[in-house]
Design an enzyme around this catalytic site. Structure first.
Site, PDB file in Angstrom:
ATOM      1  N   ARG A  58      -8.344   1.611   0.868  1.00  0.00           N
ATOM      2  CA  ARG A  58      -9.034   0.681   1.769  1.00  0.00           C
ATOM      3  C   ARG A  58     -10.210   1.350   2.484  1.00  0.00           C
ATOM      4  NH1 ARG A  58      -3.650  -2.673   3.571  1.00  0.00           N
ATOM      5  NH2 ARG A  58      -3.991  -4.480   2.227  1.00  0.00           N
ATOM      6  N   GLU A  72       8.247 -10.260  -4.839  1.00  0.00           N
ATOM      7  CA  GLU A  72       6.861 -10.381  -5.302  1.00  0.00           C
ATOM      8  C   GLU A  72       6.737 -10.076  -6.792  1.00  0.00           C
ATOM      9  OE1 GLU A  72       4.718  -9.377  -1.010  1.00  0.00           O
ATOM     10  OE2 GLU A  72       4.474  -7.958  -2.658  1.00  0.00           O
ATOM     11  N   HIS A  89      -3.567  -5.402  -2.365  1.00  0.00           N
ATOM     12  CA  HIS A  89      -2.299  -5.831  -1.753  1.00  0.00           C
ATOM     13  C   HIS A  89      -1.229  -4.855  -2.198  1.00  0.00           C
ATOM     14  CE1 HIS A  89       1.189  -8.297  -0.660  1.00  0.00           C
ATOM     15  NE2 HIS A  89       1.695  -7.883  -1.804  1.00  0.00           N
ATOM     16  N   ARG A 146       1.839   2.100  -0.180  1.00  0.00           N
ATOM     17  CA  ARG A 146       1.280   1.742   1.127  1.00  0.00           C
ATOM     18  C   ARG A 146       0.443   2.900   1.680  1.00  0.00           C
ATOM     19  NH1 ARG A 146       1.469  -3.703   2.782  1.00  0.00           N
ATOM     20  NH2 ARG A 146       0.634  -2.761   4.684  1.00  0.00           N
ATOM     21  N   LYS A 183      -7.630  -7.023  -5.408  1.00  0.00           N
ATOM     22  CA  LYS A 183      -8.108  -8.313  -4.900  1.00  0.00           C
ATOM     23  C   LYS A 183      -9.511  -8.643  -5.435  1.00  0.00           C
ATOM     24  CE  LYS A 183      -5.314  -8.192  -0.652  1.00  0.00           C
ATOM     25  NZ  LYS A 183      -5.350  -8.312   0.835  1.00  0.00           N
ATOM     26  N   ASN A 229     -10.023  -6.504   1.728  1.00  0.00           N
ATOM     27  CA  ASN A 229      -9.574  -5.112   1.834  1.00  0.00           C
ATOM     28  C   ASN A 229      -9.028  -4.542   0.524  1.00  0.00           C
ATOM     29  OD1 ASN A 229      -7.232  -6.533   1.799  1.00  0.00           O
ATOM     30  ND2 ASN A 229      -6.464  -5.817   3.778  1.00  0.00           N
ATOM     31  N   PHE A 240      -5.577 -16.575  10.158  1.00  0.00           N
ATOM     32  CA  PHE A 240      -6.396 -16.211   9.000  1.00  0.00           C
ATOM     33  C   PHE A 240      -5.848 -16.742   7.678  1.00  0.00           C
ATOM     34  CE2 PHE A 240      -3.519 -12.567   9.873  1.00  0.00           C
ATOM     35  CZ  PHE A 240      -2.861 -12.464   8.660  1.00  0.00           C
ATOM     36  N   THR A 275      -4.223  -1.923   6.868  1.00  0.00           N
ATOM     37  CA  THR A 275      -4.795  -3.244   6.583  1.00  0.00           C
ATOM     38  C   THR A 275      -6.265  -3.312   7.019  1.00  0.00           C
ATOM     39  OG1 THR A 275      -2.607  -4.140   7.113  1.00  0.00           O
ATOM     40  CG2 THR A 275      -4.427  -5.726   6.927  1.00  0.00           C
ATOM     41  N   TYR A 278       1.394 -16.111  -0.128  1.00  0.00           N
ATOM     42  CA  TYR A 278       1.166 -15.649   1.251  1.00  0.00           C
ATOM     43  C   TYR A 278       1.852 -16.540   2.289  1.00  0.00           C
ATOM     44  CZ  TYR A 278      -2.134 -11.902   0.117  1.00  0.00           C
ATOM     45  OH  TYR A 278      -2.711 -10.727  -0.329  1.00  0.00           O
TER      46      TYR A 278
HETATM   47  P1  IDP Z   1      -1.195  -5.917   4.366  1.00  0.00           P
HETATM   48  O1  IDP Z   1      -2.014  -6.460   3.205  1.00  0.00           O
HETATM   49  O2  IDP Z   1      -1.697  -4.582   4.815  1.00  0.00           O
HETATM   50  O3  IDP Z   1       0.281  -5.938   4.110  1.00  0.00           O
HETATM   51  P2  IDP Z   1      -0.785  -8.260   6.059  1.00  0.00           P
HETATM   52  O4  IDP Z   1      -0.606  -8.208   7.533  1.00  0.00           O
HETATM   53  O5  IDP Z   1       0.413  -8.541   5.219  1.00  0.00           O
HETATM   54  O6  IDP Z   1      -1.490  -6.891   5.615  1.00  0.00           O
HETATM   55  O7  IDP Z   1      -1.910  -9.341   5.770  1.00  0.00           O
HETATM   56  C1  IDP Z   1      -2.115  -9.845   4.469  1.00  0.00           C
HETATM   57  C2  IDP Z   1      -3.601  -9.905   4.207  1.00  0.00           C
HETATM   58  O8  IDP Z   1      -4.203 -10.852   5.091  1.00  0.00           O
HETATM   59  C3  IDP Z   1      -4.368  -8.603   4.496  1.00  0.00           C
HETATM   60  O9  IDP Z   1      -4.306  -7.663   3.444  1.00  0.00           O
HETATM   61  C4  IDP Z   1      -5.775  -9.122   4.710  1.00  0.00           C
HETATM   62  O10 IDP Z   1      -6.423  -9.439   3.469  1.00  0.00           O
HETATM   63  C5  IDP Z   1      -5.502 -10.418   5.473  1.00  0.00           C
HETATM   64  N1  IDP Z   1      -5.501 -10.212   6.930  1.00  0.00           N
HETATM   65  C6  IDP Z   1      -4.575  -9.571   7.682  1.00  0.00           C
HETATM   66  N2  IDP Z   1      -4.882  -9.569   8.987  1.00  0.00           N
HETATM   67  C7  IDP Z   1      -6.052 -10.238   9.071  1.00  0.00           C
HETATM   68  C8  IDP Z   1      -6.921 -10.582  10.180  1.00  0.00           C
HETATM   69  O11 IDP Z   1      -6.655 -10.273  11.339  1.00  0.00           O
HETATM   70  N3  IDP Z   1      -8.062 -11.280   9.863  1.00  0.00           N
HETATM   71  C9  IDP Z   1      -8.389 -11.647   8.578  1.00  0.00           C
HETATM   72  N4  IDP Z   1      -7.600 -11.347   7.531  1.00  0.00           N
HETATM   73  C10 IDP Z   1      -6.459 -10.650   7.766  1.00  0.00           C
HETATM   74 MG    MG Z   2       1.521  -7.571   3.769  1.00  0.00          MG
END
Ligand code: IDP
Ligand code: MG
Length: 140
Positions: free
Chosen positions: A103, A127, A116, A86, A10, A113, A58, A92, A50
């Site tokens: 992370r 994807e 992805h 993962r 990212k 973070n 968010f 996350t 997304y």
């Molecule tokens: P992942 O990347 O671990 O699969 P997802 O739930 O799919 O997590 O969320 C996608 C992306 O959205 C996360 O990697 C992060 O950048 C952002 N994100 C997820 N939850 C939050 C939140 O509660 N606040 C702000 N950004 C978030």
């Molecule tokens: Mg995800």
């Protein structure tokens, strides 16, 4: 089972010059980089990628972050690549990420973070097709 999964380094991690350090984590765990490209996503592309999160609070912040600078999009290949990636990534929320994960070591916040990774084999296929044509993938 040999699998492929989509990974993205990212904008936060690219900006911090950590591309190589993150790629080394994948290779060290036996995943192969079989496709890679640097992109600076247009807003519409990030919104589409997304789209599953469109109703989350968010969503637009995430889109703005993902278009804030260039990203490196990758396909990782190897045994159980989806789950393995993962695990290498960590949770996350970096506050919940285990020691030694990408992370834990590179994220700044739950949003910024570093990486992805596809969360299932089905999503990995979708994807991968979102970003790559067959000719751009060098399975080996
Ligand atoms: P992942 O990347 O671990 O699969 P997802 O739930 O799919 O997590 O969320 C996608 C992306 O959205 C996360 O990697 C992060 O950048 C952002 N994100 C997820 N939850 C939050 C939140 O509660 N606040 C702000 N950004 C978030
Ligand atoms: Mg995800």
């Amino acid at each position: 089972m040999q699998e492929q999964t989509l990974s993205i380094i990212k904008p936060d991690a690219v900006e911090k010059n950590q591309i190589g350090n993150i790629l080394a984590r994948f290779e060290k765990e036996g995943l192969k980089i079989v496709a890679a490209k640097m992109l600076h996503l247009p807003e519409e592309t990030a919104k589409k990628f997304y789209i599953v999160h469109k109703d989350r609070p968010f969503y637009m912040d995430l889109v703005r972050f993902m278009i804030s600078g260039p990203i490196l999009v990758l396909i990782l290949e190897g045994a159980d690549a989806v789950a393995k990636n993962r695990k290498i990534m960590g949770a996350t929320d970096l506050a919940k990420a285990e020691k030694g994960t990408i992370r834990k070591d590179f994220a700044e916040s739950i949003e910024r973070n570093a990486v992805h990774g596809s969360d299932s084999k089905e999503n990995a296929k979708v994807e991968i097709e979102f970003f790559f044509t067959k000719k751009e993938i060098f399975s080996r």
